[in-house]
Design a protein around this motif. Structure first.
Motif, short mmCIF file in Angstrom:
data_model
loop_
_atom_site.label_atom_id
_atom_site.label_comp_id
_atom_site.label_asym_id
_atom_site.label_seq_id
_atom_site.Cartn_x
_atom_site.Cartn_y
_atom_site.Cartn_z
N GLY A 58 0.81 -1.21 0.00
CA GLY A 58 0.00 0.00 0.00
C GLY A 58 0.84 1.26 0.00
O GLY A 58 0.52 2.24 -0.68
N LEU A 59 1.93 1.25 0.77
CA LEU A 59 2.81 2.41 0.82
C LEU A 59 3.50 2.66 -0.53
O LEU A 59 3.70 3.81 -0.94
CB LEU A 59 3.86 2.23 1.91
N LEU A 60 3.86 1.58 -1.21
CA LEU A 60 4.46 1.73 -2.53
C LEU A 60 3.48 2.37 -3.51
O LEU A 60 3.84 3.27 -4.29
CB LEU A 60 4.93 0.37 -3.06
N ALA A 61 2.22 1.92 -3.47
CA ALA A 61 1.20 2.51 -4.34
C ALA A 61 0.97 3.98 -3.99
O ALA A 61 0.88 4.84 -4.87
CB ALA A 61 -0.09 1.72 -4.23
N GLN A 62 0.89 4.26 -2.69
CA GLN A 62 0.65 5.62 -2.23
C GLN A 62 1.79 6.57 -2.64
O GLN A 62 1.56 7.73 -2.98
CB GLN A 62 0.52 5.62 -0.71
N THR A 63 3.00 6.04 -2.65
CA THR A 63 4.18 6.86 -2.91
C THR A 63 4.47 7.05 -4.39
O THR A 63 4.94 8.13 -4.80
CB THR A 63 5.41 6.23 -2.22
N TYR A 64 4.18 6.03 -5.20
CA TYR A 64 4.60 6.08 -6.60
C TYR A 64 3.47 6.17 -7.61
O TYR A 64 3.73 6.20 -8.82
CB TYR A 64 5.49 4.87 -6.91
N ILE A 111 -6.83 -2.97 -5.05
CA ILE A 111 -7.38 -2.07 -4.03
C ILE A 111 -6.44 -0.89 -3.81
O ILE A 111 -6.88 0.27 -3.80
CB ILE A 111 -7.60 -2.84 -2.71
N TYR A 112 -5.16 -1.15 -3.65
CA TYR A 112 -4.21 -0.07 -3.37
C TYR A 112 -4.03 0.84 -4.58
O TYR A 112 -3.82 2.05 -4.43
CB TYR A 112 -2.87 -0.64 -2.92
N ILE A 113 -4.07 0.27 -5.76
CA ILE A 113 -3.96 1.09 -6.98
C ILE A 113 -5.13 2.05 -7.07
O ILE A 113 -4.97 3.26 -7.31
CB ILE A 113 -3.89 0.18 -8.23
N GLN A 114 -6.33 1.53 -6.85
CA GLN A 114 -7.52 2.38 -6.90
C GLN A 114 -7.50 3.42 -5.79
O GLN A 114 -7.91 4.57 -5.99
CB GLN A 114 -8.78 1.52 -6.81
N ALA A 115 -7.04 3.02 -4.61
CA ALA A 115 -7.00 3.95 -3.48
C ALA A 115 -6.07 5.13 -3.78
O ALA A 115 -6.26 6.23 -3.26
CB ALA A 115 -6.55 3.23 -2.21
N ALA A 116 -5.05 4.90 -4.61
CA ALA A 116 -4.13 5.97 -4.99
C ALA A 116 -4.69 6.82 -6.13
O ALA A 116 -4.04 7.79 -6.54
CB ALA A 116 -2.78 5.38 -5.40
#
Length: 367
Positions: free
Chosen positions: A98-104, A123-128
């Motif tokens: 999740g942190l990787l998606a949020q950061t990049y 999920i994490y891609i969409q959340a970003a």
């Protein structure tokens, strides 16, 4: 409160996310003994040394943990021959993802993964606010050419679960290197090696060497599959500039004190790790063979689970098998959300659990 009154609303796209649903852990009322085989947990349990280490923390729970998890990073580095400065520890490896998606990732960006991969990627891609791009697999295995063909100028991350969950298939490391060589240098390759400890194939590597030599590769790992699922410990190894970026956005105390001490003890208890791997190697082969002999297709797995495919007829479908097994205390994982509406994923359990599932499936298919 009246519905027409203003209220806080999530930003665009959040309510389009399908929430992750973990495997069930309970059986129907009246079932006296439950065998939970839905979450790929270690049937041998945690290392006794990890249990003792966790107990010793109890008297110091008023004190914040070391925010950098330095001693845990040093233990990981010592066991795997890595520089602790290039390691980040986390609350499960999914936090790192999740942190990787949020950061990049940012709105308008794209991230690529395979169609049957771990659902949290999407999920994490969409959340970003980015666009998830699911790539078709070939024979339930990641297709490197298809992944490369899906990369566009908007691609920022490629997630590769190796081995993959829920299929249990893997990509030989020569193919992983070919994938990396074909990616633009500004695209981050995330090698999710959550099940690496269990793989016994000469052509497999978890990704340590590549993550240690390339500027756009990280490897993520977990303690969960070797007995510490409840402690939630994950870690990432990668280049210094990515570690620096993730350290700027992660929580200041994202790994708790109990997890740190239990993790240190667990990763140093190599005898327990080897027992866990040996148990899995024996029973993975046995379960795969026995279920195949029943006439059911099993996706060849190198993890600590098997994906079992059921006939198309409603009488012996995966849903019917799930109901039958649950009523007898055997809890497997429905994987409809992963694109397998007529399959169940079974974690390798104790000898009693493994034999019990095979016996129950034998009777189910005769019914």
């Amino acid at each position: 409160m009246k519905q027409d009154q203003p209220r806080p609303t999530p930003r665009a796209g959040i309510m389009d996310i399908e929430a992750y649903v973990p495997g069930k852990s309970t059986a129907p009322a009246g079932v006296t003994k439950v065998y939970k085989l839905s979450s790929n947990e270690n049937p041998l349990g945690p290392s006794p040394k990890a249990i003792e280490a966790a107990r010793e923390v109890a008297a110091r729970l008023d004190v914040y943990p070391d925010g950098s998890a330095r001693r845990l990073r040093e233990a990981i580095g010592d066991v795997h021959g890595l520089n602790p400065a290039n390691i980040i520890c986390s609350n499960g490896s999914d936090e790192i993802l999740g942190l990787l998606a949020q950061t990049y990732l940012a709105p308008g960006d794209e991230a690529v993964f395979t169609e049957h991969a771990f659902m949290v990627y999407k999920i994490y891609i969409q959340a970003a606010g980015a666009k998830p791009v699911a790539v078709k697999e070939t024979d339930e295995r990641a297709d490197i050419d298809a992944i490369l063909a899906a990369v566009t100028p908007a691609t920022r991350i490629v997630f590769l679960a190796n081995p993959n969950n829920p299929t249990g298939t893997y990509v030989p490391f020569q193919e992983v290197r070919r994938l990396h060589a074909g990616l633009p240098k500004n695209v981050l390759l995330v090698l999710d090696a959550a099940y690496a400890e269990y793989v016994r194939r000469n052509d497999y590597e978890a990704g340590i060497e590549l993550a240690g030599s390339a500027e756009n590769v990280v490897m993520t790992r977990t303690f969960s599959k070797l007995g510490l699922g409840g402690a939630r410990i994950g870690w990432m190894y990668g280049p210094a500039h990515i570690v620096d970026a993730i350290n700027r956005v992660r929580g200041p105390f994202n790994v708790n004190a109990t997890a740190i001490e239990a993790g240190i003890a667990a990763i140093r208890d190599r005898a327990h790790v080897e027992r866990s791997v040996a148990h899995n190697e024996k029973w993975l082969a046995w379960v795969s063979e026995q279920v195949t002999l029943l006439g059911l297709r099993v996706t060849p797995s190198v993890g600590n689970f098997v994906l079992i495919h059921f006939p198309d007829d409603k009488r012996h479908s995966a849903a019917a098998a799930d109901d039958y097994l649950s009523a007898r205390g055997y809890i497997l994982r429905r994987v409809t959300g992963y694109g397998f509406p007529n399959a169940l994923r079974m974690s390798i359990g104790t000898e009693e659990a493994n034999r019990g599932v095979v016996e129950a499936l034998t009777n189910f298919l005769k019914s």
